[in-house]
Design an enzyme around this catalytic site. Sequence first.
Site, PDB file in Angstrom:
ATOM      1  N   ASP A 115      25.232  88.720   6.116  1.00  0.00           N
ATOM      2  CA  ASP A 115      26.293  89.234   6.848  1.00  0.00           C
ATOM      3  C   ASP A 115      27.943  89.555   6.841  1.00  0.00           C
ATOM      4  O   ASP A 115      27.895  88.858   6.055  1.00  0.00           O
ATOM      5  CB  ASP A 115      25.809  88.331   9.201  1.00  0.00           C
ATOM      6  CG  ASP A 115      25.690  86.844   8.186  1.00  0.00           C
ATOM      7  OD1 ASP A 115      25.792  85.979   6.915  1.00  0.00           O
ATOM      8  OD2 ASP A 115      25.276  85.711   9.214  1.00  0.00           O
ATOM      9  N   GLU A 169      26.364  88.778  14.943  1.00  0.00           N
ATOM     10  CA  GLU A 169      26.923  87.622  15.626  1.00  0.00           C
ATOM     11  C   GLU A 169      26.722  88.345  17.602  1.00  0.00           C
ATOM     12  O   GLU A 169      26.928  87.397  18.110  1.00  0.00           O
ATOM     13  CB  GLU A 169      28.264  86.716  15.824  1.00  0.00           C
ATOM     14  CG  GLU A 169      29.454  85.845  14.929  1.00  0.00           C
ATOM     15  CD  GLU A 169      28.462  84.570  14.883  1.00  0.00           C
ATOM     16  OE1 GLU A 169      27.159  84.404  15.997  1.00  0.00           O
ATOM     17  OE2 GLU A 169      27.794  83.800  13.708  1.00  0.00           O
TER      18      GLU A 169
HETATM   19 ZN   LIG Z   1      26.738  82.614  14.169  1.00  0.00          ZN
HETATM   20 ZN   LIG Z   2      26.018  83.253  11.898  1.00  0.00          ZN
END
Ligand SMILES: [Zn+2]
Ligand SMILES: [Zn+2]
Length: 427
Positions: free
Chosen positions: A99, A160
């Site tokens: 991510d 997130e």
């Molecule tokens: Zn996070």
């Molecule tokens: Zn994370």
Amino acid sequence: MKRIALLLLIATPLFAQTLDERVSRELDSLLVMYKALHAAPELSTQEAKTSAFLAQHLRELGYDVTERVGKYNDPNATCYGVVAVMKNGAGPTLLVRTDMDALPVTEQTGLVYASMNSGVMHACGHDVHMTTLIGTAKILADLKSQWRGTLMLVGQPAEEVVKGAEGMLSDNIYERFGKPDFAIALHDWAALETGKIGYHTGEFLAATDSINLTIRGVGGHGAAPHTTKDPVVLAAETIVALQTIVSRERPPLLPAVVTVGKIEGGTKRNIIPDEVKLYLTVRTFDPALRQHIVESIQRIPKGLAIAAGMPDDLMPLYEHVDGESVAVTYNDPALTTRVANAMTGELGKANVVEVDPAMVSEDFGLFGVNRQIPTTLLAIGAADPAKLAAGTQPGLHSSKFSPFDPALTLKTGVRGAVSAVLELLKR
Ligand SMILES: [Zn+2]
Ligand SMILES: [Zn+2]
């Protein structure tokens, strides 16, 4: 005999380097990248520079890189997904995800390479994941003779807010770049010491439901509450009453969390406002309990509004934020065991350990498309052993979180990830 032994000694560093040695050689440049990423965090859906950084490095390593992969519901929003493919003959396809996004947190670590973007921080370690992916990509590009198949590295935005995986999938990544046979990801872990990797088979991370409540009232002068219907008092009662869902309505053996993380209402101390907004996050593992809690969050505020004498047209408004809600993260048991065994071979039994499930959530599991593709998310230890023992280790999302000994964290991550790939794509 002596001569052969001598030759072997000379030849070893050149031809038979261990993975540990290979990663050690990359570590200085990985640390430079890690610090650069840490200093320049970008919020979810805004990962323009971060994704370009990742894409650039993967391209330099010989991967076939496509940027801006993905699309969100808002047609004006750019989805900064990165897909980097390396084909290495016939064989399975493995997706490895990092991510890329950071959080709206003001960093208080005191690090010399702390965030330069005020109010934004890599407080969840996505900088560790990106650097680990680049290190993994480098070693696997060097070791092409030791694996076969297709390596598909994914830089996912907006983790997130659990939007990025869906955004990339809705841009048909599997049709465009190939459907993986399995998918893996690593996430740093503040409940595990640096130097270790954690695994958990089956349900690992909770489902999230993001819910907004608008508690409505009739505003007026703070000195004349009897002429108003005060939504601040009603919001306070609602927050307290919502706590009884977990304490009184939930079967005690099933985990659940109901948190009101943000309250918004009012402008001045002597004005009773017309409404107060509550922002909730709900975490569960059990689907029936998940449904029950969501229903309770509609029932309880309405009941309290009736008790406060609100008219029908001022009942609380309920909004389930679908785009920020996600199902349980499930680790395919066979894949998890296979990967954990490979990592154990590389890092040793003491450093690859089973970890407990957690109430945090992830959208990585969506890459498994309703469990059609086996997926597993592993934990890279990032905690200071002394602080962990003392109970003072800052958790993920804390303004004081940073991986303890980043060099060891990264090294462990890369060694673990490379050994997993070499197992899954073995010749
Ligand atoms: Zn996070
Ligand atoms: Zn994370």
